[in-house]
Design a protein around this motif. Structure first.
Motif, PDB file in Angstrom:
ATOM      1  N   LEU A 114       9.615   8.275   1.615  1.00 45.46           N
ATOM      2  CA  LEU A 114       8.428   8.427   2.771  1.00 45.46           C
ATOM      3  C   LEU A 114       8.788   9.799   3.145  1.00 45.46           C
ATOM      4  O   LEU A 114       7.968   9.753   3.879  1.00 45.46           O
ATOM      5  N   ARG A 124       8.155   4.964  -7.998  1.00 47.41           N
ATOM      6  CA  ARG A 124       6.743   5.599  -8.631  1.00 47.41           C
ATOM      7  C   ARG A 124       7.068   5.416  -9.927  1.00 47.41           C
ATOM      8  O   ARG A 124       6.485   4.115 -11.113  1.00 47.41           O
ATOM      9  N   LEU A 146      -3.184  -3.226 -12.761  1.00 46.25           N
ATOM     10  CA  LEU A 146      -3.562  -4.271 -11.495  1.00 46.25           C
ATOM     11  C   LEU A 146      -3.447  -5.228 -11.116  1.00 46.25           C
ATOM     12  O   LEU A 146      -2.665  -4.945 -10.138  1.00 46.25           O
ATOM     13  N   SER A 149       0.002  -4.909  -9.891  1.00 46.80           N
ATOM     14  CA  SER A 149       0.915  -4.162  -9.098  1.00 46.80           C
ATOM     15  C   SER A 149       0.331  -4.663  -7.784  1.00 46.80           C
ATOM     16  O   SER A 149       0.787  -4.450  -6.779  1.00 46.80           O
ATOM     17  N   SER A 153       2.890  -4.950  -4.280  1.00 47.92           N
ATOM     18  CA  SER A 153       2.311  -5.050  -3.403  1.00 47.92           C
ATOM     19  C   SER A 153       2.823  -6.556  -1.577  1.00 47.92           C
ATOM     20  O   SER A 153       3.334  -5.719  -0.893  1.00 47.92           O
ATOM     21  N   VAL A 156       6.554  -6.244  -1.832  1.00 47.09           N
ATOM     22  CA  VAL A 156       7.683  -5.519  -0.940  1.00 47.09           C
ATOM     23  C   VAL A 156       7.048  -5.452   0.495  1.00 47.09           C
ATOM     24  O   VAL A 156       7.547  -5.677   1.040  1.00 47.09           O
ATOM     25  N   GLY A 157       6.041  -5.546   1.120  1.00 49.31           N
ATOM     26  CA  GLY A 157       5.326  -5.755   2.166  1.00 49.31           C
ATOM     27  C   GLY A 157       6.089  -6.968   2.852  1.00 49.31           C
ATOM     28  O   GLY A 157       6.724  -7.428   4.396  1.00 49.31           O
TER      29      GLY A 157
ATOM     30  N   GLN B 107       3.173   6.535   8.153  1.00 52.86           N
ATOM     31  CA  GLN B 107       3.516   6.734   6.948  1.00 52.86           C
ATOM     32  C   GLN B 107       4.897   7.636   8.555  1.00 52.86           C
ATOM     33  O   GLN B 107       6.719   7.260   7.723  1.00 52.86           O
ATOM     34  N   LEU B 110       7.058   4.616  10.062  1.00 54.37           N
ATOM     35  CA  LEU B 110       7.824   3.299   8.758  1.00 54.37           C
ATOM     36  C   LEU B 110       8.862   4.272   8.308  1.00 54.37           C
ATOM     37  O   LEU B 110      10.155   4.102   8.803  1.00 54.37           O
ATOM     38  N   ARG B 111       9.269   5.637   7.888  1.00 56.11           N
ATOM     39  CA  ARG B 111       9.899   6.181   8.140  1.00 56.11           C
ATOM     40  C   ARG B 111      10.987   5.985   9.363  1.00 56.11           C
ATOM     41  O   ARG B 111      12.339   5.863   8.898  1.00 56.11           O
ATOM     42  N   VAL B 156       0.789  -4.712   4.530  1.00 61.45           N
ATOM     43  CA  VAL B 156       1.526  -3.631   4.786  1.00 61.45           C
ATOM     44  C   VAL B 156       2.090  -3.152   3.308  1.00 61.45           C
ATOM     45  O   VAL B 156       2.144  -1.654   3.228  1.00 61.45           O
ATOM     46  N   GLY B 157       2.466  -4.193   2.701  1.00 62.47           N
ATOM     47  CA  GLY B 157       2.264  -3.520   1.409  1.00 62.47           C
ATOM     48  C   GLY B 157       1.438  -2.916   0.563  1.00 62.47           C
ATOM     49  O   GLY B 157       1.323  -2.204  -0.276  1.00 62.47           O
ATOM     50  N   LEU B 158       0.395  -3.349   0.798  1.00 60.76           N
ATOM     51  CA  LEU B 158      -0.600  -3.098   0.389  1.00 60.76           C
ATOM     52  C   LEU B 158      -1.009  -1.645   0.106  1.00 60.76           C
ATOM     53  O   LEU B 158      -0.903  -0.440   0.196  1.00 60.76           O
ATOM     54  N   LEU B 160       1.295   0.286   1.462  1.00 56.64           N
ATOM     55  CA  LEU B 160       2.582   1.074   1.203  1.00 56.64           C
ATOM     56  C   LEU B 160       2.617   1.410  -0.029  1.00 56.64           C
ATOM     57  O   LEU B 160       2.606   2.620  -0.474  1.00 56.64           O
ATOM     58  N   LEU B 161       1.888   0.246  -1.093  1.00 56.26           N
ATOM     59  CA  LEU B 161       2.405   0.458  -2.614  1.00 56.26           C
ATOM     60  C   LEU B 161       0.680   1.847  -3.163  1.00 56.26           C
ATOM     61  O   LEU B 161       0.758   2.512  -3.714  1.00 56.26           O
ATOM     62  N   LEU B 164       1.291   5.112   0.256  1.00 57.48           N
ATOM     63  CA  LEU B 164       2.599   5.605   0.586  1.00 57.48           C
ATOM     64  C   LEU B 164       3.040   6.411  -1.381  1.00 57.48           C
ATOM     65  O   LEU B 164       2.991   7.138  -1.415  1.00 57.48           O
ATOM     66  N   VAL B 165       3.127   4.892  -1.648  1.00 56.23           N
ATOM     67  CA  VAL B 165       3.976   5.520  -2.672  1.00 56.23           C
ATOM     68  C   VAL B 165       3.047   5.777  -4.004  1.00 56.23           C
ATOM     69  O   VAL B 165       3.631   6.149  -5.123  1.00 56.23           O
ATOM     70  N   ARG B 166       1.821   4.685  -3.955  1.00 50.01           N
ATOM     71  CA  ARG B 166       0.735   5.805  -4.717  1.00 50.01           C
ATOM     72  C   ARG B 166       1.113   4.789  -5.908  1.00 50.01           C
ATOM     73  O   ARG B 166       1.268   5.661  -6.992  1.00 50.01           O
ATOM     74  N   VAL B 167       1.568   3.506  -5.985  1.00 46.87           N
ATOM     75  CA  VAL B 167       1.055   2.817  -7.692  1.00 46.87           C
ATOM     76  C   VAL B 167       0.237   3.075  -8.707  1.00 46.87           C
ATOM     77  O   VAL B 167      -0.688   2.005  -7.776  1.00 46.87           O
ATOM     78  N   GLU B 168       0.031   3.315  -9.812  1.00 42.13           N
ATOM     79  CA  GLU B 168      -1.599   2.548 -10.254  1.00 42.13           C
ATOM     80  C   GLU B 168      -1.830   2.037 -10.439  1.00 42.13           C
ATOM     81  O   GLU B 168      -0.690   1.031 -11.114  1.00 42.13           O
ATOM     82  N   PRO B 169      -2.648   1.175 -10.982  1.00 38.95           N
ATOM     83  CA  PRO B 169      -4.071   1.841 -10.795  1.00 38.95           C
ATOM     84  C   PRO B 169      -4.531   1.461  -9.273  1.00 38.95           C
ATOM     85  O   PRO B 169      -5.445   1.250  -8.909  1.00 38.95           O
ATOM     86  N   LEU B 170      -3.510   0.542  -8.590  1.00 43.36           N
ATOM     87  CA  LEU B 170      -4.035   0.159  -7.198  1.00 43.36           C
ATOM     88  C   LEU B 170      -3.972   1.195  -6.325  1.00 43.36           C
ATOM     89  O   LEU B 170      -5.310   0.781  -5.621  1.00 43.36           O
TER      90      LEU B 170
END
Lengths: 198, 198
Positions: A114, A124, A146, A149, A153, A156-157, B107, B110-111, B156-158, B160-161, B164-170
């Motif tokens: 973060l 990632r 998908l 992921s 989510s 992690v949450g 962000q 949370l940090r 929150v997990g949704l 974040l991923l 913020l962390v931007r995990v694909e394909p989400l």
């Protein structure tokens, strides 16, 4: 660190490899960093890296001081099949976070992600290739990535709210209560109908 | 800040109130800090604090530079009833995170919460009383608080991923795909059977 003019002992060599690994992973990410390039940066033979640390995933886990290599844990969880995988994932995940030392390290990794984009990219890359990619491959469906992921989510949450921000009553709920609530979510993300309207 | 020997103008007064609010909230948490005590710390009348910033929740949102006061947004989402609340919550949540400025602030919050226990305590207190507590009250069941905190864990997990962390394909999935996947999870946490085995 090696002392000048003396041969490094085993612990000095291990530290040099870990330092090189941290630098290489941070600079180039997980996927494109090879054990060979880490060995070169540390001035040792690649075989020695494998001897001390095992796979690239295990070396990454050691360099990041993770409590375990998630990339190695996932295949064991997948092995019995997709049935009941939701519950196995939740129980395993809760077990890891229940360790205070593990919690602290995950907190540090999340905080870095973060704070710096490079740390976010590294997390990632590692999570996608080593954890979610393995789950997606086990599902073997076109939307497997998908689905994986979405699983990530929720887990992690759950970790963030239960163990780090410690929102009640989730923080104090017993394991079976959390499993009964969350395992069906995970199982639906893995194998359920994802196109029904909310 | 007020300049010595001169009366503060409106913007100086507003800043003094925000500074006092940040200090009071950080020291005592959200619940036990009163608008009166913030006014006293800023050296102004409480009525002026309400005039500039509205409720304590709105003052908190302004002091933390949140994109909106979640405590005010939740009642509007709850108003049409529990049916379809899962989908309304997910769509609202995605809409907020889609704003880059909002994302940056969340962000930062949370940090901080992952860095300082005082910041985590403040976030926990605010989210519990202003957001989750309102959802729990609307559910009106003995396990309403647990249900609300599970909703929070998925949202929150949704965030974040995906953001913020931007995990694909989400991270790149369109809104309807995410709603179709996640809204049933939220609705089940709100109203579904939570005791079925995983």
């Amino acid at each position: 660190m090696a002392r000048t003019g003396r041969r490094r002992g085993e612990s000095g060599t291990r530290e040099a490899i870990l330092d090189a690994a941290r630098a290489c992973f941070a600079e180039r990410g997980f996927s494109t960093t090879s054990v060979r390039s880490i060995a070169a940066a540390a001035g040792v033979d690649p075989a020695l890296v494998h001897h001390y640390f095992g796979t690239k995933g295990e070396l990454f886990a050691a360099a990041m001081e993770l409590p375990l290599d998630p990339g190695a844990a996932v295949p064991a969880l997948l092995e019995p099949g997709i049935d009941g995988l939701g519950e196995r994932l939740v129980r395993f995940f809760l077990g890891v976070w229940d360790e205070p030392a593990a919690r602290q390290r995950v907190q540090a990794v999340l905080r870095s992600a973060l704070t710096e984009e490079a740390a976010a990219a590294l997390l990632r890359d590692f999570v996608t290739t080593q954890v979610l990619g393995r789950v997606a491959a086990a599902l073997g469906t076109p939307d497997g990535e998908l689905r994986a992921s979405l699983v990530g989510s929720q887990l992690v949450g759950l970790g963030l709210l239960r163990y780090l921000v410690r929102v009640e009553p989730l923080a104090s709920a017993d394991e079976d209560t959390v499993v009964a609530a969350v395992a069906p979510t995970i199982q639906r993300y893995l194998t359920g109908d994802m196109h029904q309207p909310g």
